[in-house]
Design a protein around this motif. Sequence first.
Motif, PDB file in Angstrom:
ATOM      1  N   GLU A  95       8.695 -48.442  45.322  1.00  0.00           N
ATOM      2  CA  GLU A  95       9.400 -47.783  46.433  1.00  0.00           C
ATOM      3  C   GLU A  95       9.617 -48.736  47.595  1.00  0.00           C
ATOM      4  O   GLU A  95      10.627 -48.654  48.282  1.00  0.00           O
ATOM      5  CB  GLU A  95       8.627 -46.534  46.905  1.00  0.00           C
ATOM      6  N   TYR A  96       8.673 -49.675  47.819  1.00  0.00           N
ATOM      7  CA  TYR A  96       8.795 -50.531  49.008  1.00  0.00           C
ATOM      8  C   TYR A  96       8.671 -52.020  48.697  1.00  0.00           C
ATOM      9  O   TYR A  96       8.128 -52.768  49.493  1.00  0.00           O
ATOM     10  CB  TYR A  96       7.782 -50.115  50.081  1.00  0.00           C
ATOM     11  N   GLY A  97       9.208 -52.458  47.523  1.00  0.00           N
ATOM     12  CA  GLY A  97       9.198 -53.895  47.264  1.00  0.00           C
ATOM     13  C   GLY A  97       9.288 -54.238  45.793  1.00  0.00           C
ATOM     14  O   GLY A  97       9.672 -53.413  44.962  1.00  0.00           O
ATOM     15  N   THR A  98       8.959 -55.501  45.466  1.00  0.00           N
ATOM     16  CA  THR A  98       8.893 -55.941  44.062  1.00  0.00           C
ATOM     17  C   THR A  98       7.596 -56.720  43.884  1.00  0.00           C
ATOM     18  O   THR A  98       7.029 -57.240  44.849  1.00  0.00           O
ATOM     19  CB  THR A  98      10.062 -56.879  43.688  1.00  0.00           C
ATOM     20  N   ASP A  99       7.133 -56.799  42.634  1.00  0.00           N
ATOM     21  CA  ASP A  99       5.870 -57.490  42.371  1.00  0.00           C
ATOM     22  C   ASP A  99       5.788 -57.816  40.888  1.00  0.00           C
ATOM     23  O   ASP A  99       6.748 -57.586  40.138  1.00  0.00           O
ATOM     24  CB  ASP A  99       4.686 -56.608  42.799  1.00  0.00           C
ATOM     25  N   GLU A 100       4.658 -58.337  40.450  1.00  0.00           N
ATOM     26  CA  GLU A 100       4.448 -58.587  39.023  1.00  0.00           C
ATOM     27  C   GLU A 100       3.048 -58.126  38.641  1.00  0.00           C
ATOM     28  O   GLU A 100       2.083 -58.393  39.372  1.00  0.00           O
ATOM     29  CB  GLU A 100       4.622 -60.078  38.706  1.00  0.00           C
ATOM     30  N   LEU A 101       2.955 -57.435  37.517  1.00  0.00           N
ATOM     31  CA  LEU A 101       1.664 -56.938  37.030  1.00  0.00           C
ATOM     32  C   LEU A 101       1.302 -57.664  35.743  1.00  0.00           C
ATOM     33  O   LEU A 101       2.180 -58.028  34.956  1.00  0.00           O
ATOM     34  CB  LEU A 101       1.748 -55.430  36.746  1.00  0.00           C
ATOM     35  N   GLU A 102      -0.002 -57.846  35.516  1.00  0.00           N
ATOM     36  CA  GLU A 102      -0.471 -58.530  34.314  1.00  0.00           C
ATOM     37  C   GLU A 102      -1.585 -57.745  33.631  1.00  0.00           C
ATOM     38  O   GLU A 102      -2.327 -57.001  34.264  1.00  0.00           O
ATOM     39  CB  GLU A 102      -0.995 -59.924  34.684  1.00  0.00           C
ATOM     40  N   ILE A 103      -1.717 -58.005  32.310  1.00  0.00           N
ATOM     41  CA  ILE A 103      -2.776 -57.392  31.500  1.00  0.00           C
ATOM     42  C   ILE A 103      -3.340 -58.477  30.584  1.00  0.00           C
ATOM     43  O   ILE A 103      -2.594 -59.390  30.175  1.00  0.00           O
ATOM     44  CB  ILE A 103      -2.201 -56.198  30.690  1.00  0.00           C
ATOM     45  N   HIS A 104      -4.616 -58.421  30.285  1.00  0.00           N
ATOM     46  CA  HIS A 104      -5.198 -59.377  29.334  1.00  0.00           C
ATOM     47  C   HIS A 104      -4.617 -59.136  27.937  1.00  0.00           C
ATOM     48  O   HIS A 104      -4.474 -57.988  27.500  1.00  0.00           O
ATOM     49  CB  HIS A 104      -6.719 -59.206  29.284  1.00  0.00           C
TER      50      HIS A 104
END
Length: 170
Positions: A95-104
């Motif tokens: 809703e208020y930006g962009t990012d990056e998520l990670e998982i093992h």
Amino acid sequence: MNLKSFVRDINDFPKPGIVFKDITPLFNNAKALKTASEELVKLVNNHHVDKVVGMESRGFIFAPMLASQLNAGFVPVRKKGKLPYDTIGERYGLEYGTDELEIHVDAISPGERVLVHDDVLATGGTAAAVQKLIEKLGGEVVQCNFLITLEFLNGRDKLEGLEVASLMQY
Ligand SMILES: O=P(O)(O)OC[C@H]1O[C@H](OP(=O)(O)OP(=O)(O)O)[C@H](O)[C@@H]1O
Ligand SMILES: Nc1ncnc2[nH]cnc12
């Protein structure tokens, strides 16, 4: 118990124009915390769950409790650069930006049944990115489970075909 009375609106946080759902009063009240925990477990219904995935950081508050109650393992999905072992990642918008998520890479085995938990479903960008990570590892999402869904942001549209459950809807 009216859990909504423990959620407060904060205007213009973290950016102008955003009405932020602050759930810290719910955590602060012993009875509300216990009720929310019990009700979240009930939402899962009769699904068999091998792993519960929680998203950093507010998803971490209830996801390990859910995992323990469901006799499942807990898997943290973290923002880029925080997990120590080999990872796969997914960029996303929220809703208020962009990012990056990670998982093992070894967090979920092919065929495992996965419950996704987060505090808030807003635009659905975060949950959709997590669904992609889980499916890349061969897991199957059996439910996306939230404390709150902001229905007016249509996050469910990004989770087509998935069961979405929440304790509070706005
Ligand atoms: O449906 P979306 O539009 O993707 O938004 C929902 C996400 O936004 C918040 O996380 P945030 O990235 O602010 O991180 P935090 O939990 O660390 O505050 C919230 O906890 C969800 O993860
Ligand atoms: N409006 C909102 N309140 C709380 N958490 C959020 N995550 C994304 N949008 C949010």
